[in-house]
Design an enzyme around this catalytic site. Structure first.
Site, PDB file in Angstrom:
ATOM      1  N   GLU A 275       0.827  -1.210   0.000  1.00 63.43           N
ATOM      2  CA  GLU A 275       0.000   0.000   0.000  1.00 63.43           C
ATOM      3  C   GLU A 275       0.863   1.263   0.000  1.00 63.43           C
ATOM      4  OE1 GLU A 275      -2.202  -0.666   3.539  1.00 63.43           O
ATOM      5  OE2 GLU A 275      -3.367  -2.326   2.719  1.00 63.43           O
ATOM      6  N   PRO A 276       1.702   1.460  -1.003  1.00 60.47           N
ATOM      7  CA  PRO A 276       2.496   2.689  -1.043  1.00 60.47           C
ATOM      8  C   PRO A 276       1.623   3.889  -1.392  1.00 60.47           C
ATOM      9  CG  PRO A 276       2.815   1.450  -3.059  1.00 60.47           C
ATOM     10  CD  PRO A 276       1.952   0.602  -2.171  1.00 60.47           C
ATOM     11  N   GLY A 277       1.895   5.007  -0.770  1.00 59.15           N
ATOM     12  CA  GLY A 277       1.204   6.253  -1.099  1.00 59.15           C
ATOM     13  C   GLY A 277       2.209   7.351  -1.331  1.00 59.15           C
ATOM     14  N   ARG A 278       2.929   7.711  -0.262  1.00 63.65           N
ATOM     15  CA  ARG A 278       3.902   8.794  -0.336  1.00 63.65           C
ATOM     16  C   ARG A 278       4.932   8.560  -1.441  1.00 63.65           C
ATOM     17  NH1 ARG A 278       5.453  11.853   4.243  1.00 63.65           N
ATOM     18  NH2 ARG A 278       4.543  10.214   5.540  1.00 63.65           N
ATOM     19  N   TYR A 318       4.626  18.431  11.513  1.00 68.54           N
ATOM     20  CA  TYR A 318       5.641  17.399  11.722  1.00 68.54           C
ATOM     21  C   TYR A 318       7.064  17.942  11.784  1.00 68.54           C
ATOM     22  CZ  TYR A 318       1.842  14.433   9.880  1.00 68.54           C
ATOM     23  OH  TYR A 318       0.640  13.817   9.646  1.00 68.54           O
ATOM     24  N   CYS A 346      -1.916  34.210  10.483  1.00 67.94           N
ATOM     25  CA  CYS A 346      -1.600  34.912  11.728  1.00 67.94           C
ATOM     26  C   CYS A 346      -1.256  33.949  12.856  1.00 67.94           C
ATOM     27  CB  CYS A 346      -2.770  35.819  12.115  1.00 67.94           C
ATOM     28  SG  CYS A 346      -2.944  37.214  10.993  1.00 67.94           S
ATOM     29  N   GLU A 347      -0.225  33.167  12.666  1.00 69.14           N
ATOM     30  CA  GLU A 347       0.336  32.273  13.675  1.00 69.14           C
ATOM     31  C   GLU A 347       1.831  32.159  13.424  1.00 69.14           C
ATOM     32  OE1 GLU A 347      -1.329  28.554  14.577  1.00 69.14           O
ATOM     33  OE2 GLU A 347      -3.392  29.136  14.123  1.00 69.14           O
ATOM     34  N   TYR A 375       0.329  14.306   1.057  1.00 69.72           N
ATOM     35  CA  TYR A 375      -0.069  14.971   2.296  1.00 69.72           C
ATOM     36  C   TYR A 375       0.104  16.481   2.191  1.00 69.72           C
ATOM     37  CZ  TYR A 375       0.263  10.132   3.665  1.00 69.72           C
ATOM     38  OH  TYR A 375       0.113   8.770   3.697  1.00 69.72           O
TER      39      TYR A 375
END
Length: 421
Positions: A275-278, A318, A346-347, A375
């Site tokens: 199940e590769p995604g990235r 992350y 504004c952070e 992502y």
């Protein structure tokens, strides 16, 4: 490898100048390369030959319909973790027999949806889920194909928020309890065991944790077969990392991973699912942004971009690294200067990089975040009432907008005013 290269001093996506796309759709935007998607999928698909196998793309990495249809046309299955992802896979033309349903919190409505529409298997993660699935299947006169996701208590040596194979993580059933859970499957109506599932985390940069987990899975497979269960397929999850920081050593290649799988599990006479995604979509995408201001502060300088944490949350969430490069290639030997690369939200958390050495840039220049295909857009929000940014797919010398930027009116009109206001 990706297909985003400088050509005659300008960054190209395959055969399209990134600046040309920016002029057409405005900034910021995501752009994806069909050639890179295709290459990365085939590395896995060809690498697992001649074993029977299915490469199920992990849709949570990027679930745009154009991405799904591109991969489905190559023969990919889909790994889904919600009813919405299931519907997206079906809408992209993926048949139910190529869809695997993962996730710890499947609802009865989602189970019913998948049983009605067709499903390859449910990767069951707890006994309560198993019993709920049995109840739903019996009520429909159906039999649900299941695997049990076992938690092998293997340290994936990745970021704590994306590690999934340790005993303190919420995922799977402790491997020590697997035999009793398979015995329960055999006794329950409406469910049938077809295999075994494991997934230990994301963005792994070492093959050893995979191998440690797969050795345990191989031994469990032999035990379950001795107990009389049919274990015809092994779902090995995904998680192989990509090189976000080009100056560092690269993670193992998909070909290395596939060779390890064949060496460790090739004698079990099972179908392999991964199940590769990235790794399929991560390096297939860029986030392209424009410099709004170059600001001098006290002791540090800032590049203020028109993209923000709501567009790409990985650095804020992350502490993730993305290489940031100018769209116009800097001159050889250009002097580098450290900047905090930030967005307009504004952070203070709206920071992409701190004291990142950058070549000379000025307001209006375009920069590209590499390895932004996974992502990125899929985790974006409209925080600060900032529109979701366009997504663009390139195919050779063509490009198309595959998700448009909403207008402010479209965003505001989604709100409903109560009758008393």
């Amino acid at each position: 490898m990706d297909h985003f290269l400088y050509r005659d001093g300008a960054l190209y996506a395959e055969d399209v100048a990134v600046a040309e796309i920016a002029a057409a759709v405005g900034t910021p935007f995501y752009v994806y390369s069909t050639a890179t998607l295709t290459r990365h999928f085939r590395l896995f698909d060809e690498g697992l030959a001649p074993l029977p196998h299915l490469v199920c793309y992990a849709m949570k990495a990027n679930s745009n319909q154009a991405i799904l249809k591109t991969l489905a046309a190559l023969g990919a299955g889909m790994d889904v973790v919600s009813g919405g992802e299931y519907q997206r896979a079906k809408a992209a033309g993926v048949p139910g027999e190529r869809i695997v349903f993962s996730g710890v919190g499947k609802t009865k409505d989602e189970m019913r949806m998948a049983l009605e529409g067709g499903i390859r298997q449910f990767n069951v993660e707890s006994e309560p889920e198993l019993r709920a699935l049995s109840e739903v299947a019996v009520s429909m006169g159906a039999v649900a194909p299941v695997t049990v996701r076992v938690n092998p208590d293997v340290d994936a040596k990745t970021h704590a928020k994306i590690a999934t194979g340790k005993k303190e993580n919420k995922f799977g059933i402790p491997i020590a309890r697997a035999r009793e859970v398979y015995a329960e499957i055999a006794a329950l109506p409406g469910v049938h065991a077809v295999g075994l599932d494991v997934h230990i985390g994301s963005q792994l940069t070492d093959l050893q944790p995979f191998e440690d987990a797969y050795i345990l899975v191989a031994e469990l497979t032999r035990q379950l077969r001795a107990d009389g269960h049919s274990i015809d397929r092994l779902d090995l999850g995904g998680g192989l990392g990509i090189p976000y920081e080009r100056s560092n050593s690269a993670p193992p290649l998909p070909t290395d991973y596939c060779e390890m799988v064949k060496r460790v599990l090739g004698d079990l006479d099972v179908e392999i699912e991964i199940e590769p995604g990235r790794l399929i979509v991560g390096n297939a995408g860029l986030l392209v942004s424009a410099v709004t201001y170059v600001k001098s502060g006290e002791g540090r300088d800032f590049l203020i971009l028109d993209s923000a944490m709501n567009d790409l949350i990985r650095p804020a969430m992350y502490d993730a690294w993305h290489d940031i490069v100018p769209v116009i290639e800097p001159a050889a030997g250009a002097a580098m200067h450290p900047f905090d690369v930030v967005g307009p939200v504004c952070e203070s958390g709206d920071t992409f990089a701190r004291q990142r050495p950058m070549p000379p840039v000025k307001a209006g220049d375009l920069v590209a975040f590499r390895s932004a295909g996974a992502y990125g857009a899929v985790m974006a929000s409209e925080y600060n009432t900032r529109p979701l940014i366009p997504e663009v797919l390139v195919h050779g010398d063509h490009f198309a907008v595959i998700r448009k930027r909403p207008t402010f009116d479209e965003m505001i009109e989604r709100d409903t005013i109560p009758e008393w206001l």
